[in-house]
Design a protein around this motif. Structure first.
Motif, mmCIF file in Angstrom:
data_model
loop_
_atom_site.group_PDB
_atom_site.id
_atom_site.type_symbol
_atom_site.label_atom_id
_atom_site.label_comp_id
_atom_site.label_asym_id
_atom_site.label_seq_id
_atom_site.Cartn_x
_atom_site.Cartn_y
_atom_site.Cartn_z
ATOM 1 N N ARG A 48 0.839 -1.209 0.000
ATOM 2 C CA ARG A 48 0.000 0.000 0.000
ATOM 3 C C ARG A 48 0.868 1.250 0.000
ATOM 4 O O ARG A 48 1.995 1.239 0.503
ATOM 5 N N PHE A 49 0.320 2.320 -0.551
ATOM 6 C CA PHE A 49 0.978 3.625 -0.507
ATOM 7 C C PHE A 49 0.058 4.641 0.129
ATOM 8 O O PHE A 49 -1.125 4.698 -0.174
ATOM 9 N N ARG A 50 0.643 5.444 0.997
ATOM 10 C CA ARG A 50 -0.097 6.554 1.580
ATOM 11 C C ARG A 50 0.041 7.735 0.611
ATOM 12 O O ARG A 50 1.157 8.116 0.275
ATOM 13 N N THR A 51 -1.049 8.252 0.142
ATOM 14 C CA THR A 51 -0.987 9.416 -0.747
ATOM 15 C C THR A 51 -1.900 10.492 -0.176
ATOM 16 O O THR A 51 -2.635 10.238 0.785
ATOM 17 N N ASP A 52 -1.852 11.683 -0.768
ATOM 18 C CA ASP A 52 -2.708 12.748 -0.236
ATOM 19 C C ASP A 52 -4.179 12.475 -0.551
ATOM 20 O O ASP A 52 -5.057 13.168 -0.057
ATOM 21 N N THR A 55 -3.998 0.715 -2.640
ATOM 22 C CA THR A 55 -3.400 -0.611 -2.661
ATOM 23 C C THR A 55 -2.832 -0.855 -4.051
ATOM 24 O O THR A 55 -3.567 -1.077 -5.006
ATOM 25 N N ALA A 56 -1.505 -0.748 -4.182
ATOM 26 C CA ALA A 56 -0.868 -0.853 -5.494
ATOM 27 C C ALA A 56 -0.747 -2.314 -5.920
ATOM 28 O O ALA A 56 -0.836 -2.627 -7.105
ATOM 29 N N VAL A 57 -0.541 -3.200 -4.943
ATOM 30 C CA VAL A 57 -0.562 -4.632 -5.225
ATOM 31 C C VAL A 57 -1.485 -5.259 -4.193
ATOM 32 O O VAL A 57 -1.331 -5.036 -2.993
ATOM 33 N N GLY A 104 0.668 -5.996 -18.098
ATOM 34 C CA GLY A 104 -0.419 -5.154 -17.630
ATOM 35 C C GLY A 104 -0.162 -3.735 -18.069
ATOM 36 O O GLY A 104 0.976 -3.375 -18.379
ATOM 37 N N GLU A 105 -1.227 -2.942 -18.090
ATOM 38 C CA GLU A 105 -1.069 -1.545 -18.467
ATOM 39 C C GLU A 105 -0.205 -0.839 -17.435
ATOM 40 O O GLU A 105 -0.030 -1.319 -16.324
ATOM 41 N N SER A 106 0.257 0.312 -17.810
ATOM 42 C CA SER A 106 1.035 1.120 -16.882
ATOM 43 C C SER A 106 0.174 1.451 -15.655
ATOM 44 O O SER A 106 -1.010 1.759 -15.784
ATOM 45 N N GLY A 107 0.760 1.333 -14.479
ATOM 46 C CA GLY A 107 0.029 1.623 -13.249
ATOM 47 C C GLY A 107 -0.696 0.418 -12.673
ATOM 48 O O GLY A 107 -1.425 0.541 -11.692
ATOM 49 N N SER A 108 -0.482 -0.770 -13.260
ATOM 50 C CA SER A 108 -1.221 -1.932 -12.768
ATOM 51 C C SER A 108 -0.508 -2.617 -11.601
ATOM 52 O O SER A 108 -0.989 -3.620 -11.093
ATOM 53 N N GLY A 109 0.654 -2.113 -11.204
ATOM 54 C CA GLY A 109 1.316 -2.652 -10.013
ATOM 55 C C GLY A 109 2.457 -3.597 -10.306
ATOM 56 O O GLY A 109 2.955 -4.270 -9.398
ATOM 57 N N LYS A 110 2.939 -3.617 -11.533
ATOM 58 C CA LYS A 110 4.023 -4.544 -11.904
ATOM 59 C C LYS A 110 5.327 -4.183 -11.177
ATOM 60 O O LYS A 110 5.953 -5.040 -10.545
ATOM 61 N N SER A 111 5.727 -2.914 -11.276
ATOM 62 C CA SER A 111 6.984 -2.508 -10.626
ATOM 63 C C SER A 111 6.890 -2.662 -9.121
ATOM 64 O O SER A 111 7.844 -3.095 -8.472
ATOM 65 N N VAL A 112 5.759 -2.294 -8.561
ATOM 66 C CA VAL A 112 5.608 -2.389 -7.103
ATOM 67 C C VAL A 112 5.728 -3.848 -6.668
ATOM 68 O O VAL A 112 6.353 -4.155 -5.651
ATOM 69 N N THR A 113 5.183 -4.763 -7.457
ATOM 70 C CA THR A 113 5.338 -6.190 -7.151
ATOM 71 C C THR A 113 6.818 -6.562 -7.114
ATOM 72 O O THR A 113 7.294 -7.183 -6.156
ATOM 73 N N ILE A 164 10.637 -1.014 -1.660
ATOM 74 C CA ILE A 164 9.564 -0.015 -1.694
ATOM 75 C C ILE A 164 9.966 1.170 -0.819
ATOM 76 O O ILE A 164 10.353 0.987 0.331
ATOM 77 N N PRO A 165 9.922 2.400 -1.378
ATOM 78 C CA PRO A 165 10.261 3.566 -0.547
ATOM 79 C C PRO A 165 9.259 3.716 0.587
ATOM 80 O O PRO A 165 8.053 3.715 0.355
ATOM 81 N N SER A 166 9.782 3.798 1.805
ATOM 82 C CA SER A 166 8.895 3.851 2.959
ATOM 83 C C SER A 166 9.358 4.926 3.936
ATOM 84 O O SER A 166 10.474 4.817 4.438
ATOM 85 N N PRO A 167 8.533 5.929 4.237
ATOM 86 C CA PRO A 167 7.252 6.212 3.623
ATOM 87 C C PRO A 167 7.427 6.638 2.164
ATOM 88 O O PRO A 167 8.553 6.965 1.793
ATOM 89 N N PRO A 168 6.400 6.617 1.344
ATOM 90 C CA PRO A 168 4.975 6.451 1.641
ATOM 91 C C PRO A 168 4.492 4.996 1.577
ATOM 92 O O PRO A 168 3.356 4.725 1.938
ATOM 93 N N GLY A 169 5.370 4.085 1.128
ATOM 94 C CA GLY A 169 4.863 2.731 0.887
ATOM 95 C C GLY A 169 5.059 1.803 2.066
ATOM 96 O O GLY A 169 5.859 2.063 2.963
HETATM 97 N N1 LIG Z 1 6.384 5.968 -4.620
HETATM 98 C C1 LIG Z 1 5.055 5.879 -4.783
HETATM 99 N N2 LIG Z 1 4.237 6.712 -4.105
HETATM 100 C C2 LIG Z 1 2.895 6.635 -4.243
HETATM 101 N N3 LIG Z 1 2.266 5.768 -5.035
HETATM 102 C C3 LIG Z 1 3.021 4.921 -5.747
HETATM 103 C C4 LIG Z 1 4.447 4.921 -5.662
HETATM 104 N N4 LIG Z 1 4.932 3.971 -6.485
HETATM 105 C C5 LIG Z 1 3.843 3.397 -7.044
HETATM 106 N N5 LIG Z 1 2.701 3.960 -6.612
HETATM 107 C C6 LIG Z 1 1.327 3.591 -6.966
HETATM 108 O O1 LIG Z 1 1.329 2.255 -7.388
HETATM 109 C C7 LIG Z 1 0.697 2.140 -8.646
HETATM 110 C C8 LIG Z 1 1.364 1.050 -9.430
HETATM 111 O O2 LIG Z 1 2.641 1.471 -9.825
HETATM 112 P P1 LIG Z 1 3.652 0.574 -10.628
HETATM 113 O O3 LIG Z 1 3.799 -0.735 -9.965
HETATM 114 O O4 LIG Z 1 4.850 1.387 -10.799
HETATM 115 O O5 LIG Z 1 2.915 0.369 -12.025
HETATM 116 P P2 LIG Z 1 3.499 -0.357 -13.316
HETATM 117 O O6 LIG Z 1 2.588 -1.525 -13.530
HETATM 118 O O7 LIG Z 1 3.351 0.638 -14.402
HETATM 119 O O8 LIG Z 1 4.889 -0.743 -13.048
HETATM 120 C C9 LIG Z 1 0.844 3.490 -9.291
HETATM 121 O O9 LIG Z 1 -0.245 3.755 -10.123
HETATM 122 C C10 LIG Z 1 0.842 4.428 -8.107
HETATM 123 O O10 LIG Z 1 -0.481 4.823 -7.820
#
Ligand SMILES: Nc1ncnc2c1ncn2[C@@H]1O[C@H](COP(=O)(O)OP(=O)(O)O)[C@@H](O)[C@H]1O
Ligand SMILES: [Mg+2]
Lengths: 327, 318
Positions: free
Chosen positions: A14-18, A23-25, A42-51, A59-64
């Motif tokens: 999860r990421f804390r945002t404003d 829930t990114a994954v 998956g499309e951009s923003g689907s959570g691949k990198s976060v996985t 994962i940078p913490s905070p915010p993640g």
């Molecule tokens: N450092 C971050 N701070 C806040 N939200 C983030 C951060 N990194 C990723 N996210 C959130 O996680 C979602 C998924 O990101 P990401 O895994 O990078 O997508 P992609 O599938 O394109 O790799 C993003 O749409 C964003 O909302």
């Protein structure tokens, strides 16, 4: 095949945002077998990198924060290791290659030092010997004249060459898994295939498992053994590559595939397939995240969340709709 | 690289020419006249001479351009900065005696500034928003707000009131007794250095925070490096480039500060020399000091520009 080399169970990041916590994954579970290439699409923003980053706890913490789940690697849960032990995995047992070759190498350190560094730090190899090993690795990724390249700096290289150096860097400690996060997205189309061929060939030779993140279906067809399709932070379908192409079961996967002119077509085909916008992770609907864009959606899809369920022993999907209707 | 240095040095010539001209003229425009001063003090040498004789003896009866020409010519052809108007001593001798002292003070202050600024700035960045970070930042604001002449004066005054301790007034040159000399220099160097460190500390912190967000730092973590290596090997070098630039910008401040510290701690450097010369309107000394300081600042900035090449391999000197 034996036991999988990597088992991800219920991974939730999860990421804390404003705009609140998103829930990114969300509850992702999958395996990577020894020596196999698994593609995550998956499309951009689907959570691949976060996985990918969650697996190595980058994962940078905070915010993640990784809110739940297990990442079992060589019998240990990486999410529970102390700092020294996770460092011993990173760059040693599991290496990572990033999307941006232009900014992922340190501009003020020589290429030789950067490639030799993991060998020196993990193996306690003296610098001279580590640099010698680096020379081998640099020629292995087919950069000519490797010896004289040691003292050069990243700014002297093109994007494709830098990505080769990233690959050389990842190989230093003979990892059993390489995670490549869209390694060719930032590169020229002509260079993309070269880099992927190189990656595929090297992982095949060394028996290294490869987690290949991409949003390019041509890449999946040509290089992957198995495919994981992600949408809105969730895994919606997973199957062996051939099977996924032959009989996709999730409407999103179907949409992806029909948008590609030729299944084994050239790389470079981007996924902008289906009408509507990718979901806003901070405002996900209560049901299936894809339901608002799904042509096959039924009433149930809008308020109940489908679980990932087997269609066959190797094939799973998260969808209520009858597979035949989807086809 | 060699041609770059040569060109930079050549470029100093016109700059120095104009700087010297401005200094030469403005110094003579300071209200109050050296002749009046001499006559009013009943100086032995002055009392015997009439006003006109005195003016002629000091060469001040010539037109300004001719005075400047002689002065410049002397420097260029004979390394002669002229004679002090009060004592018949060559200015170059005074400069040579005083310069090492001020250089030493400036260098020590710079070292103190960097020793304070860089570690604290780095710590503040990698522990962003912790108590330690807040303390470090408050400390730097304090250092910015409190003028060093005040700190210097307090250090001179209070210990002597409380414990009857006061700094040694008789100055010992480094060459005579290094330990004793450093004992005298360290206090003003610390006061001046901490005052200068405030800005570099904030810049180090800002740059570190910026660098730590870069992709290549994530790569460094992904390689399994310890925090110490990520910071020291991968982040610091990239963060320091602007900090080094700042040192060049701060150099005049450093010299200004050294003048004040020399005054408070009675250290016979160029600052004290300059101050006495201004009181006495001893023009050749004033212009000499300014010229030397100007050259020093320009050379320092050249050295700083050259040091970029060590920090950043992308820099090319052309
Ligand atoms: N450092 C971050 N701070 C806040 N939200 C983030 C951060 N990194 C990723 N996210 C959130 O996680 C979602 C998924 O990101 P990401 O895994 O990078 O997508 P992609 O599938 O394109 O790799 C993003 O749409 C964003 O909302
Ligand atoms: Mg991504």
């Amino acid at each position: 095949m034996g036991a999988p080399i990597l088992q991800v169970r219920g991974l939730t990041t999860r990421f804390r945002t404003d705009r609140g916590e998103l829930t990114a994954v969300d509850d992702a579970s999958f395996d990577v077998d020894r020596g196999e290439t698994v593609a995550i699409v998956g499309e951009s923003g689907s959570g691949k990198s976060v996985t990918a980053l969650s697996i190595l706890r980058l994962i940078p913490s905070p915010p993640g924060r990784i809110a739940a789940g297990e990442v079992i690697f060589e019998g240990r849960n990486l999410l529970e290791l102390d700092n020294a032990s996770i460092r011993d995995i990173r760059g040693n047992k599991i290496a990572m290659i990033f999307q941006e070759p232009m900014s992922s190498l340190n501009p003020s350190l020589s290429v030789g030092i950067q490639v030799a560094e993991p060998i020196h730090e993990h193996r306690r190899t003296p610098w001279a010997a580590a640099l010698e090993k680096a020379t081998e690795l640099i020629s292995r990724v087919r950069i000519p004249d490797a010896q004289s390249r040691l003292a050069s700096f990243p700014h002297q290289y093109s994007g494709g060459m830098r990505q080769r150096i990233m690959i050389a860097m990842s190989l230093g400690c003979a990892p059993s898994l390489i995670i490549a996060d869209e390694p060719t997205t930032a590169l020229d189309v002509t260079v993309q295939a070269q880099i992927l061929d190189l990656l595929k060939q090297i992982t095949k030779e060394t028996g290294t498992a490869l987690m290949l993140i991409t949003h390019d279906l041509g890449v999946v067809a040509r290089y992957a053994d198995r495919v994981i399709v992600m949408y809105g932070g969730r895994i919606v379908e997973t199957a062996p590559a051939r099977e996924l192409y032959k009989s996709p079961r999730h409407p999103y996967t179907v949409g992806l595939l029909t948008s590609v002119p030729r299944l084994d077509g050239d790389t470079g085909q981007r996924l902008i397939p289906i009408d509507g916008q990718p979901p806003d992770l901070a405002r996900l609907p209560p049901g299936c995240a894809f339901a608002p864009r799904c042509r096959a959606a039924i009433e149930r899809c809008h308020h109940e969340r489908p679980k990932l369920e087997p269609v066959s022993p190797t094939h799973q999907k998260a969808c209520f709709v009858d597979a035949n209707l989807v086809q | 690289m060699k041609t770059y240095v040569a060109r930079r040095l050549l470029a100093l010539v016109p700059t120095l020419f104009f700087a010297s001209l401005i200094v030469f003229v403005t110094v003579r425009l300071i209200p109050g006249d050296v002749i009046d001063l001499m006559l009013s003090q009943n100086d032995v040498s002055a009392s015997k001479l009439t006003r006109d004789q005195l003016v002629a003896a000091l060469g001040l009866d010539r037109p300004m351009w001719e005075q400047y020409g002689r002065w410049m010519g002397g420097i260029l052809f004979r390394g002669d900065f002229g004679q002090s108007l009060w004592q018949s001593v060559p200015v170059s001798e005074l400069l040579l005696a005083r310069m090492p002292v001020t250089l030493e003070l400036g260098l020590l202050a710079l070292i103190v500034a960097l020793i304070v600024a860089i570690p604290i700035g780095v710590y503040s960045a990698i522990r962003q928003d912790t108590t330690g970070d807040y303390i470090a930042r408050s400390f730097s604001i304090l250092m910015l707000a409190v003028p060093s002449f005040w700190t210097g004066t307090m250090v001179m005054v209070f210990p002597s009131i409380w414990w009857g301790w006061s700094p040694e007034v008789r100055f010992v040159p480094f060459t005579e007794n290094p330990i004793q000399n450093l004992k005298q220099m360290i206090l003003p160097a610390i006061i001046l250095g901490t005052a200068l460190s405030a800005v570099s500390m904030r810049l180090t912190r800002t740059m570190m925070l910026e660098v730590l967000r870069q992709d290549y730092i994530r790569t460094a973590w992904a390689k399994g490096l310890s925090e110490r290596l990520v910071v020291a090997r991968h982040a610091l070098r990239n963060a320091l480039i602007p900090v080094v630039t700042l040192i060049g910008v701060q150099a005049p401040l450093l010299i200004g500060g050294a003048v004040i510290m020399e005054q408070i701690f009675v250290i016979p450097g160029m600052g004290l020399l300059l101050l006495d010369a201004v009181y006495q309107r001893d023009y050749p000394i004033i212009t000499g000091v300014f010229l030397v300081v100007g050259v020093a600042i320009m050379l320092l900035n050249l050295v700083i520009d050259l040091s970029y090449g060590l920090l950043d391999p992308r820099v090319r000197y052309r």
